[in-house]
Design a protein around this motif. Structure first.
Motif, PDB file in Angstrom:
ATOM      1  N   GLN A  83       0.856  -1.183   0.000  1.00 52.95           N
ATOM      2  CA  GLN A  83       0.000   0.000   0.000  1.00 52.95           C
ATOM      3  C   GLN A  83       0.897   1.240   0.000  1.00 52.95           C
ATOM      4  N   HIS A  84       0.644   2.124  -0.931  1.00 55.95           N
ATOM      5  CA  HIS A  84       1.416   3.366  -1.015  1.00 55.95           C
ATOM      6  C   HIS A  84       0.730   4.440  -0.174  1.00 55.95           C
ATOM      7  N   PRO A  85       1.473   5.359   0.419  1.00 49.80           N
ATOM      8  CA  PRO A  85       0.849   6.411   1.231  1.00 49.80           C
ATOM      9  C   PRO A  85      -0.156   7.276   0.474  1.00 49.80           C
ATOM     10  N   ASP A  86      -0.047   7.333  -0.869  1.00 49.59           N
ATOM     11  CA  ASP A  86      -0.980   8.186  -1.617  1.00 49.59           C
ATOM     12  C   ASP A  86      -2.321   7.512  -1.888  1.00 49.59           C
ATOM     13  N   GLY A  87      -2.513   6.291  -1.375  1.00 49.16           N
ATOM     14  CA  GLY A  87      -3.797   5.617  -1.541  1.00 49.16           C
ATOM     15  C   GLY A  87      -3.835   4.596  -2.658  1.00 49.16           C
ATOM     16  N   THR A  88      -2.752   4.442  -3.412  1.00 45.46           N
ATOM     17  CA  THR A  88      -2.700   3.414  -4.444  1.00 45.46           C
ATOM     18  C   THR A  88      -2.102   2.138  -3.871  1.00 45.46           C
ATOM     19  N   VAL A  89      -2.114   1.078  -4.685  1.00 47.27           N
ATOM     20  CA  VAL A  89      -1.448  -0.164  -4.300  1.00 47.27           C
ATOM     21  C   VAL A  89      -0.352  -0.453  -5.305  1.00 47.27           C
ATOM     22  N   LEU A  90       0.653  -1.168  -4.852  1.00 47.73           N
ATOM     23  CA  LEU A  90       1.816  -1.476  -5.671  1.00 47.73           C
ATOM     24  C   LEU A  90       1.935  -2.982  -5.823  1.00 47.73           C
ATOM     25  N   LYS A  91       1.817  -3.448  -7.055  1.00 46.70           N
ATOM     26  CA  LYS A  91       1.959  -4.869  -7.340  1.00 46.70           C
ATOM     27  C   LYS A  91       3.332  -5.104  -7.949  1.00 46.70           C
ATOM     28  N   GLN A  92       4.153  -5.883  -7.247  1.00 49.63           N
ATOM     29  CA  GLN A  92       5.501  -6.124  -7.727  1.00 49.63           C
ATOM     30  C   GLN A  92       5.476  -6.884  -9.044  1.00 49.63           C
ATOM     31  N   LEU A  93       6.277  -6.407 -10.006  1.00 48.73           N
ATOM     32  CA  LEU A  93       6.330  -7.039 -11.305  1.00 48.73           C
ATOM     33  C   LEU A  93       6.904  -8.446 -11.177  1.00 48.73           C
ATOM     34  N   GLN A  94       6.220  -9.421 -11.769  1.00 49.26           N
ATOM     35  CA  GLN A  94       6.678 -10.804 -11.710  1.00 49.26           C
ATOM     36  C   GLN A  94       7.858 -11.014 -12.661  1.00 49.26           C
ATOM     37  N   PRO A  95       8.569 -12.110 -12.488  1.00 50.89           N
ATOM     38  CA  PRO A  95       9.683 -12.414 -13.404  1.00 50.89           C
ATOM     39  C   PRO A  95       9.179 -12.581 -14.826  1.00 50.89           C
ATOM     40  N   PRO A  96      10.041 -12.393 -15.813  1.00 46.27           N
ATOM     41  CA  PRO A  96       9.606 -12.582 -17.200  1.00 46.27           C
ATOM     42  C   PRO A  96       9.282 -14.055 -17.478  1.00 46.27           C
ATOM     43  N   PRO A  97       8.340 -14.298 -18.383  1.00 40.47           N
ATOM     44  CA  PRO A  97       7.670 -13.316 -19.242  1.00 40.47           C
ATOM     45  C   PRO A  97       6.399 -12.725 -18.642  1.00 40.47           C
ATOM     46  N   ARG A  98       6.003 -13.190 -17.431  1.00 37.27           N
ATOM     47  CA  ARG A  98       4.703 -12.790 -16.898  1.00 37.27           C
ATOM     48  C   ARG A  98       4.639 -11.308 -16.558  1.00 37.27           C
ATOM     49  N   GLY A  99       5.639 -10.830 -15.830  1.00 33.40           N
ATOM     50  CA  GLY A  99       5.620  -9.438 -15.405  1.00 33.40           C
ATOM     51  C   GLY A  99       5.599  -8.460 -16.559  1.00 33.40           C
ATOM     52  N   PRO A 100       6.551  -8.580 -17.506  1.00 36.83           N
ATOM     53  CA  PRO A 100       6.523  -7.667 -18.657  1.00 36.83           C
ATOM     54  C   PRO A 100       5.232  -7.759 -19.464  1.00 36.83           C
ATOM     55  N   ARG A 101       4.653  -8.955 -19.548  1.00 35.86           N
ATOM     56  CA  ARG A 101       3.402  -9.109 -20.303  1.00 35.86           C
ATOM     57  C   ARG A 101       2.266  -8.352 -19.612  1.00 35.86           C
ATOM     58  N   GLU A 102       2.191  -8.423 -18.291  1.00 33.98           N
ATOM     59  CA  GLU A 102       1.131  -7.703 -17.577  1.00 33.98           C
ATOM     60  C   GLU A 102       1.330  -6.202 -17.689  1.00 33.98           C
ATOM     61  N   GLN A 103       2.594  -5.754 -17.599  1.00 30.56           N
ATOM     62  CA  GLN A 103       2.860  -4.326 -17.748  1.00 30.56           C
ATOM     63  C   GLN A 103       2.492  -3.853 -19.153  1.00 30.56           C
ATOM     64  N   GLU A 104       2.817  -4.650 -20.152  1.00 31.09           N
ATOM     65  CA  GLU A 104       2.481  -4.300 -21.529  1.00 31.09           C
ATOM     66  C   GLU A 104       0.969  -4.186 -21.713  1.00 31.09           C
ATOM     67  N   PHE A 105       0.228  -5.080 -21.072  1.00 31.78           N
ATOM     68  CA  PHE A 105      -1.237  -5.037 -21.152  1.00 31.78           C
ATOM     69  C   PHE A 105      -1.758  -3.716 -20.600  1.00 31.78           C
ATOM     70  N   TYR A 106      -1.327  -3.339 -19.405  1.00 28.29           N
ATOM     71  CA  TYR A 106      -1.782  -2.077 -18.814  1.00 28.29           C
ATOM     72  C   TYR A 106      -1.367  -0.882 -19.670  1.00 28.29           C
ATOM     73  N   ASN A 107      -0.132  -0.925 -20.197  1.00 29.27           N
ATOM     74  CA  ASN A 107       0.333   0.190 -21.022  1.00 29.27           C
ATOM     75  C   ASN A 107      -0.544   0.380 -22.248  1.00 29.27           C
ATOM     76  N   LYS A 108      -0.940  -0.700 -22.880  1.00 27.78           N
ATOM     77  CA  LYS A 108      -1.747  -0.593 -24.091  1.00 27.78           C
ATOM     78  C   LYS A 108      -3.158  -0.100 -23.784  1.00 27.78           C
ATOM     79  N   VAL A 109      -3.755  -0.655 -22.722  1.00 28.26           N
ATOM     80  CA  VAL A 109      -5.132  -0.266 -22.400  1.00 28.26           C
ATOM     81  C   VAL A 109      -5.193   1.197 -21.973  1.00 28.26           C
TER      82      VAL A 109
END
Length: 436
Positions: A83-109
């Motif tokens: 939990q970040h102090p600004d009210g957001t949550v932080l999900k640690q990026l998983q090892p590749p290929p899962r983490g980069p794939r999830e980040q890419e999904f959010y970036n595109k959307v």
């Protein structure tokens, strides 16, 4: 989904304000994938070391997530959610290929230049995305910065449900497939799996939690009762929440029925609703005692009411046998009043006309409790009055249903039939709970 350099997405509308956070917008990592899976984007840095001592502060004021119901727990597993102090949550990026794939999904959307109507609509069903974040003390560690879906709730009830007939993606090895199938052989038939839940019980002012083992124990015959547990407050079934949840899942189903761009595997729906359920002020409009003298001694006199049921506070005099009362959360304590009345064998008729003052007269109900009902049936009658609101009041409950976990999202040119199957089955189960 094409490969392109990873970059922080443009901030979503409505930057989070300062304050405390409660639960993640995404929350689960999978076991290592086979090396044959495609890598989308750059590799994240090494995972941050697990924090000892539970919720001690670290990482620039961030703390381990307090209301996580499934997935890797910070301080226990290699990864975790903060939990970040600004009210957001932080999900640690998983090892590749899962983490980069999830980040890419959010970036595109959430790309600020996105003009794809399918992806633009999809934003409505996801947590807001605010790019990536790294702690100054560990700049190589990468976290997805997401909306805290539960932040607005006082006593959030949370359930994580994995959706789809397959919890492995098209690139999974035979070993991986066997591993996933063995975890829940009924996944293909049922189409969803409860990964965890956390339910606030008003009666005990405490949470009941269930983990993934609970969900895996559910069969075709028991899944309905297993899920209904999530909607029970300890006093009654929250039919208003179920109705609102069905409506939101149906909207997600509509989106899936209309798109052929993406297929989702091992992705979940996160259900959240307000569990405190403080009953609105009720007026026992005409509590009429038919016995000859009006109010029998000891039944509804102010002292006895306050002595035997501290959650019914008389706010008007008992002239002509009528009272107005504010009913608190302890419906079961009304049993003390019922027991006292029965012990004195009052041949009285109690007519309750209950009006919900905070719903602008949207629902009214009444029940008649006679002497014959006083032998153990008062509580079911009261639950029917106070808790089982009409199912057609779908917007009365404060409910969130969001899609989470996108480490296994792949491009496609067909409908995601496995996910659609799971959504339809889940809606059927929820509707059966509501109807019965």
């Amino acid at each position: 989904m094409a490969t392109e350099p990873l970059r922080p997405a443009a901030p979503a509308a409505g930057r989070p304000e300062g304050g405390r956070g409660r639960c993640a917008g995404g929350g689960r990592g999978e076991a290592e994938e086979a090396a044959a899976q495609p890598v989308l984007g750059a590799s994240p840095g090494p995972a941050a070391a697990a924090a000892a001592g539970g919720r001690r502060r670290g990482l620039n004021g961030c703390v381990p997530l307090s209301h996580q119901v499934a997935g890797h727990m910070y301080g226990k597993d290699k990864g975790g959610i903060l939990q970040h102090p600004d009210g957001t949550v932080l999900k640690q990026l998983q090892p590749p290929p899962r983490g980069p794939r999830e980040q890419e999904f959010y970036n595109k959307v959430y790309d600020s230049d996105c003009c794809d109507s399918v992806l633009l609509e999809l934003r409505e069903y996801l947590p807001k995305y605010f790019g990536v974040w790294s702690p100054p003390t560990a700049p190589n560690d990468t976290y997805l910065k997401l909306e805290d879906v539960t932040r607005k709730f006082k006593k959030p009830c949370i359930m994580d449900v994995k959706i789809g007939q397959k919890s492995y993606d098209p690139y999974a090895s035979a070993e991986k497939i066997q591993q996933q199938v063995s975890k829940y052989p009924l996944m293909e038939e049922i189409g969803f799996l409860v990964l965890g839940m956390r339910v606030y019980h008003v009666s005990s002012d405490s949470y009941e939690t269930q983990n993934q083992h609970y969900g895996r124990s559910l069969t075709k015959e028991t899944v309905k009762d297993g899920i209904s547990k999530f909607f029970h407050s300890g006093y009654c079934l929250r039919k208003d929440v179920i109705a609102a949840s069905i409506q939101k899942v149906e909207k997600i189903l509509e989106w899936f029925e209309g798109q052929k761009q993406l297929n989702f595997y091992a992705s979940s729906l996160l259900f959240v609703y307000e569990g405190s359920c403080q009953p609105p002020t009720m007026r026992l409009g005409d509590v009429t005692l038919a016995e000859k003298g009006g109010v029998p001694k000891g039944l509804l006199s102010g002292g006895d009411v306050l002595e035997y049921n501290n959650n019914i506070h008389v706010i008007n005099s008992t002239e002509n046998g009528k009272i107005e009362a504010s009913v608190g959360k302890g419906l079961s304590k009304f049993y003390a009043l019922h027991k006292k009345a029965y012990s004195k064998r009052h041949h009285s008729q109690l007519s309750l006309k209950v009006e919900n003052l905070e719903q602008d007269n949207m629902w009214k109900s009444s029940t008649c409790i006679t002497q014959e009902h006083l032998n153990g049936n008062v509580i079911p009658q009261l639950e029917k009055v106070f808790c089982h609101m009409p199912a057609d009041i779908k917007e009365s409950a404060n409910v969130e249903v969001r899609m989470i976990d996108f480490a296994h999202v792949f491009p496609s040119n067909t409908k995601d039939e496995g996910y659609i199957y799971g959504l339809k089955n889940l809606i059927t189960v929820l509707q059966n709970i509501l109807d019965n």
